[in-house]
Write an enzyme that holds these catalytic residues in place. Structure first.
Site, PDB file in Angstrom:
ATOM      1  CB  SER A  18      -0.977   0.004   1.176  1.00  0.00           C
ATOM      2  OG  SER A  18      -0.289   0.153   2.395  1.00  0.00           O
ATOM      3  CG  MET A  97       7.924  -8.317   6.380  1.00  0.00           C
ATOM      4  SD  MET A  97       7.601  -6.942   7.509  1.00  0.00           S
ATOM      5  CE  MET A  97       7.310  -7.866   8.995  1.00  0.00           C
ATOM      6  NE  ARG A  98      13.857 -12.056   4.149  1.00  0.00           N
ATOM      7  CZ  ARG A  98      14.311 -13.302   4.294  1.00  0.00           C
ATOM      8  NH1 ARG A  98      15.330 -13.555   5.080  1.00  0.00           N
ATOM      9  NH2 ARG A  98      13.726 -14.289   3.674  1.00  0.00           N
ATOM     10  CG  HIS A 116       8.665   1.247  12.556  1.00  0.00           C
ATOM     11  ND1 HIS A 116       8.725  -0.132  12.488  1.00  0.00           N
ATOM     12  CD2 HIS A 116       8.304   1.547  13.837  1.00  0.00           C
ATOM     13  CE1 HIS A 116       8.413  -0.643  13.672  1.00  0.00           C
ATOM     14  NE2 HIS A 116       8.158   0.357  14.503  1.00  0.00           N
TER      15      HIS A 116
HETATM   16  C1  GRF Z   1       3.783  -0.597   6.857  1.00  0.00           C
HETATM   17  O1  GRF Z   1       2.867  -0.394   7.891  1.00  0.00           O
HETATM   18  C2  GRF Z   1       5.171  -0.209   7.274  1.00  0.00           C
HETATM   19  O2  GRF Z   1       5.196   0.742   8.275  1.00  0.00           O
HETATM   20  C3  GRF Z   1       5.732  -1.498   7.813  1.00  0.00           C
HETATM   21  O3  GRF Z   1       5.175  -2.497   6.988  1.00  0.00           O
HETATM   22  C4  GRF Z   1       3.915  -2.063   6.498  1.00  0.00           C
HETATM   23  C5  GRF Z   1       3.903  -2.299   5.010  1.00  0.00           C
HETATM   24  O4  GRF Z   1       2.643  -2.130   4.462  1.00  0.00           O
HETATM   25  N1  GRF Z   1       7.178  -1.453   7.787  1.00  0.00           N
HETATM   26  P1  GRF Z   1       2.419  -2.084   2.889  1.00  0.00           P
HETATM   27  O5  GRF Z   1       2.992  -3.372   2.310  1.00  0.00           O
HETATM   28  O6  GRF Z   1       3.088  -0.860   2.358  1.00  0.00           O
HETATM   29  O7  GRF Z   1       0.931  -2.052   2.732  1.00  0.00           O
END
Ligand code: GRF
Length: 196
Positions: A18, A97-98, A116
């Site tokens: 998103s 997620m790394r 974040h």
């Molecule tokens: C976001 O809330 C960001 O803060 C966190 O992971 C989420 C990713 O969401 N690090 P998206 O894939 O951009 O919807």
């Protein structure tokens, strides 16, 4: 990047993308003078890759031998290789997620940023909205920061507050934080695009 050329963006994510959609919209609506040139993921089938394709970026999944956590140096080299081929100026981690390591950081010093869902330094790591609720906070928000070798520890660039409402669940709060992220992240990238 030369002062006359447009900022070339590489976005890395593992999920639904998103924030990438928000960046793409900002470019389409001329709120952000940048070009989305690469969208990379460690997760095959991640929606962020489909979105990247829709925005005309080069998309690639670079799987890692380890399921989560730090990337090994060889996998980092592959990510960096694609980003270099596309002459990326700024690397944006958007739900990646790394934990990135020395190969990435040496290739893009102060040119990797992350979004974040908390007011750092509070609530680092995963499930930040749930962490804020569990702590009894009345205010949380989102942060865009430079990436360093730690987890959500790099220098803060900008933050936006999001009030916690009575009855909020982790999901409802995360949704409102994300709405704030979708404004903050493109606005921060725009400051890079203007060479600020
Ligand atoms: C976001 O809330 C960001 O803060 C966190 O992971 C989420 C990713 O969401 N690090 P998206 O894939 O951009 O919807």
């Amino acid at each position: 990047m030369s002062s006359s050329s447009i900022l070339r963006l590489g976005v890395l994510g593992s999920g639904r993308g998103s924030n990438l959609a928000a960046i793409g919209r900002a470019i389409e609506e001329s709120r952000l003078a940048a070009k989305l040139v690469a969208v990379l993921s460690d997760q095959p089938g991640a929606r962020i890759l489909d979105l990247g394709q829709q925005f005309g970026a080069r998309t690639e999944c670079i799987p890692s031998p380890t399921p989560r956590g730090r990337l090994d140096a060889q996998t980092e080299e592959k990510f960096v290789g694609v980003l270099r081929e596309e002459n990326v100026d700024l690397v944006v981690l958007a739900g990646f997620m790394r934990i990135v390591g020395p190969v990435f950081l040496a290739a893009y010093p102060r040119r990797i940023i992350n979004v974040h869902p908390s007011l750092l330094p509070k609530h680092r790591g995963s499930n930040a909205a749930a962490q804020a609720l569990a702590a009894g906070d009345t205010m949380t928000g989102c942060t865009v920061h430079y990436v360093d070798e730690g987890v959500d520890t790099g220098e803060i660039i900008a933050q936006r507050e999001v009030p916690i409402q009575p009855g909020d669940t982790a999901d409802s709060l995360q949704a409102r934080i994300q709405a704030a992220e979708h404004e903050l992240l493109p606005a921060v990238i725009a400051t890079f695009a203007r060479h600020e």
